[in-house]
Scaffold this motif. Structure first.
Motif, short mmCIF file in Angstrom:
data_model
loop_
_atom_site.label_atom_id
_atom_site.label_comp_id
_atom_site.label_asym_id
_atom_site.label_seq_id
_atom_site.Cartn_x
_atom_site.Cartn_y
_atom_site.Cartn_z
N LEU A 84 0.87 -1.23 0.01
CA LEU A 84 0.15 0.05 0.09
C LEU A 84 0.86 1.29 -0.13
CD1 LEU A 84 -2.96 1.22 0.25
CD2 LEU A 84 -2.65 0.94 2.69
N ALA A 85 1.85 1.31 0.86
CA ALA A 85 2.87 2.35 0.75
C ALA A 85 3.42 2.73 -0.77
CB ALA A 85 3.98 2.16 1.82
N LEU A 86 3.90 1.58 -0.96
CA LEU A 86 4.67 1.74 -2.23
C LEU A 86 3.42 2.24 -3.70
CD1 LEU A 86 6.65 -1.48 -2.64
CD2 LEU A 86 7.42 1.04 -2.29
N ALA A 87 2.22 1.88 -3.38
CA ALA A 87 1.09 2.31 -4.29
C ALA A 87 0.80 3.66 -4.38
CB ALA A 87 -0.08 1.42 -4.22
N VAL A 88 0.65 4.16 -2.75
CA VAL A 88 0.81 5.52 -2.53
C VAL A 88 1.59 6.26 -3.26
CG1 VAL A 88 0.07 7.19 -0.73
CG2 VAL A 88 -1.07 5.00 -0.84
N MET A 171 7.67 -4.57 -7.02
CA MET A 171 7.64 -5.03 -5.73
C MET A 171 6.25 -5.49 -5.18
SD MET A 171 10.59 -2.50 -3.94
CE MET A 171 10.31 -3.03 -2.41
N ILE A 172 5.35 -4.68 -5.79
CA ILE A 172 4.03 -4.85 -5.30
C ILE A 172 3.42 -6.35 -5.84
CG2 ILE A 172 1.53 -4.33 -5.70
CD1 ILE A 172 2.32 -1.43 -5.63
N LEU A 173 4.12 -6.50 -7.07
CA LEU A 173 3.70 -7.80 -7.69
C LEU A 173 4.26 -8.96 -7.11
CD1 LEU A 173 3.50 -7.36 -11.77
CD2 LEU A 173 1.78 -7.69 -9.96
N LEU A 174 5.74 -8.68 -6.51
CA LEU A 174 6.39 -9.64 -5.99
C LEU A 174 5.63 -10.17 -4.48
CD1 LEU A 174 8.81 -11.39 -5.36
CD2 LEU A 174 9.78 -9.10 -4.29
N LEU A 367 3.71 -14.74 -11.01
CA LEU A 367 3.84 -13.16 -10.66
C LEU A 367 5.16 -12.98 -9.89
CD1 LEU A 367 0.38 -12.74 -8.91
CD2 LEU A 367 0.99 -11.91 -10.91
N VAL A 368 5.79 -14.07 -9.21
CA VAL A 368 6.92 -13.69 -8.47
C VAL A 368 7.99 -13.34 -9.82
CG1 VAL A 368 8.82 -14.53 -7.36
CG2 VAL A 368 6.60 -14.66 -6.57
N VAL A 375 11.28 -5.39 -11.84
CA VAL A 375 12.10 -4.69 -11.12
C VAL A 375 13.51 -4.56 -11.83
CG1 VAL A 375 13.42 -4.95 -9.05
CG2 VAL A 375 11.14 -5.23 -9.09
N LEU A 376 14.01 -5.46 -12.53
CA LEU A 376 15.20 -5.40 -13.26
C LEU A 376 15.10 -4.37 -14.50
CD1 LEU A 376 16.24 -9.11 -13.77
CD2 LEU A 376 17.22 -7.40 -12.34
N ILE A 377 14.14 -4.33 -15.14
CA ILE A 377 13.72 -3.29 -16.04
C ILE A 377 13.64 -1.94 -15.54
CG2 ILE A 377 12.13 -2.49 -17.94
CD1 ILE A 377 11.41 -5.32 -18.55
N GLY A 378 12.80 -1.77 -14.51
CA GLY A 378 12.82 -0.67 -13.74
C GLY A 378 14.09 -0.29 -13.08
#
Length: 426
Positions: A84-88, A171-174, A367-368, A375-378
């Motif tokens: 939630l923190a990452l999404a916000v 990270m959210i998907l992870l 999903l993982v 994450v690698l692309i980002g």
């Protein structure tokens, strides 16, 4: 609305995210250190006498759900909170930054240029020719150009602003994949002797896949220590399709969402012949009181069941140790060699090993893996610096103003400017 904004700011703060990451890291370390998914009695026996950190005994450990850390309510709560923190943070900070980077800003006065991190003033006699040369040079080096009434705005590396958003998304998907896998995954550990099989049930509790062990081999070093285990398994579909493959440690079999690992080895049975009897396959069990890797069984030497002896073995290579009822070692027997024990002829034909197979079904794996790729692309995109340059001129003073800024590697941009200036001065 003000209170909601304050809550959202608190949720998306960097300090909270770092604290959550630290708590999750410590929790994962605890889950690695403390054996997971054992019986309650196991934790009473091991932690009541020797409490963890001197204070956490078996009762407290079970109460806090340290026996299944990764599916405990508090660990899942930490994952949800971090997600939630990452999404916000992405919606309130990173998306506006990306939107701002995509918008063209038109600086119309020299004062605006002077306030930039890097600013230069050049005197030129033919500003139109100089500006044209700069435009051509910038385009050759991959800069996007926008010209408005003789004012030039250029930018490069805007895609780098997408990096943090992709990292947050990954990270959210992870966390979603890990949580989904923990709650819906299954783990089965079985020891199979060659020729034996296990049936797996599908979601409707009907017979699904059948895992059959065709053969099993233990590779040992010159000192007799096990180095590698290899199993040839047959995976049989309900429709009769049979797939055979060898698996070993670090080389599992993946089939329709199920991963089959070579995890361990054991001994299943001893094939023995007593006097003129047919070959008897007698199961053997671990005997922890005699050693970590000792298997054995008790058999009678007389037809009436009297004068029992204890047979123990430590590897599939033998030998088989034979003990009297009082613990006296009577004899050591190698395979395919018959000798008399208590006036009874005994022959050990073979020692049958069993393969320790670990079956895992984790629906969260796709999903993982997808999250790792994102994450690698980002992370790769985040390395790219976003650079912007503005150029404008004053006809009356024959002066050209050039300035720029960059979100990172500002010194790199300052080294590029002299090259642009050289075109303006010619």
């Amino acid at each position: 609305m003000k209170k909601i904004s304050q809550v959202l700011n608190w949720l998306s703060s960097l300090k909270i995210a770092i604290l959550l990451l630290l708590l999750i890291a410590v929790s994962c370390a605890a889950g690695t250190f403390i054996p997971q998914q054992e019986s309650d009695q196991f934790y009473y026996d091991n932690f009541n006498k020797n409490p963890l950190l001197g204070i956490i005994n078996g009762n407290i450990l079970l109460l806090l759900e340290f026996n299944h850390v990764y599916t405990s309510f508090w660990f899942l709560f930490l994952l949800i909170w971090l997600g939630l923190a990452l999404a916000v943070c992405s919606f309130r900070r990173q998306l506006p930054i990306l939107k701002s980077a995509l918008n063209w800003i038109d600086y119309k006065s020299p004062r605006q240029i002077a306030k930039l991190a890097i600013a230069k003033t050049i005197v030129t006699n033919n500003y139109s020719v100089s500006l044209e040369k700069v435009k051509i040079n910038l385009k050759k080096q991959g800069w996007d150009i926008k010209e408005t009434n003789g004012r030039i705005a250029a930018r490069k590396g805007v895609i780098g602003r997408l990096g943090p958003i992709l990292i947050h998304l990954g990270m959210i998907l992870l966390m979603i994949g890990a949580t989904y896998g923990s709650l819906n995954g299954k783990t089965i550990e079985k020891f199979l002797a060659p020729g034996r099989s296990i049936d797996l049930l599908n979601n409707n509790e009907e017979k699904g896949l059948t895992i059959e062990l065709q053969s099993f081999q233990i590779e040992r070093d010159p000192q007799g220590r096990a180095e590698q285990y290899r199993s040839i398994v047959n995976v049989i579909d309900p429709n009769g399709i049979n797939q055979s493959k060898e698996i070993s440690v670090n080389y599992p079999l993946r089939y329709k969402g199920i991963t089959l690992y070579q995890a361990d080895w054991s001994l299943a049975a001893i094939t023995i012949k007593i006097e003129n009897s047919p070959q008897l396959q007698i199961p053997i069990e671990p005997i922890p009181a005699l050693g970590e890797q000792v298997w054995g069984t008790i058999i009678p030497t007389k037809k009436d069941g009297k004068e029992p002896i204890l047979l123990t073995v430590e590897s599939e290579l033998g030998p088989v140790n034979i003990y009297d009822s009082d613990g006296t070692l009577l004899r050591q027997l190698n395979t395919n060699k018959a000798e008399k024990v208590k006036e009874t002829l005994i022959k050990i034909t073979s020692i049958i090993p069993s393969s320790g197979l670990l079956l895992k079904r984790d629906p969260g794996v796709p999903l993982v893996y997808t999250s790792f790729a994102i994450v690698l692309i980002g992370g790769s995109l985040s390395i790219i610096s976003t650079k912007k340059i503005w150029i404008l001129h004053e006809k009356e003073k024959s002066i050209i103003y050039i300035g720029g800024l960059s979100n990172r590697n500002l010194s790199g941009l300052s080294k590029e400017l002299p090259e642009f200036i050289s075109f303006l001065e010619n």
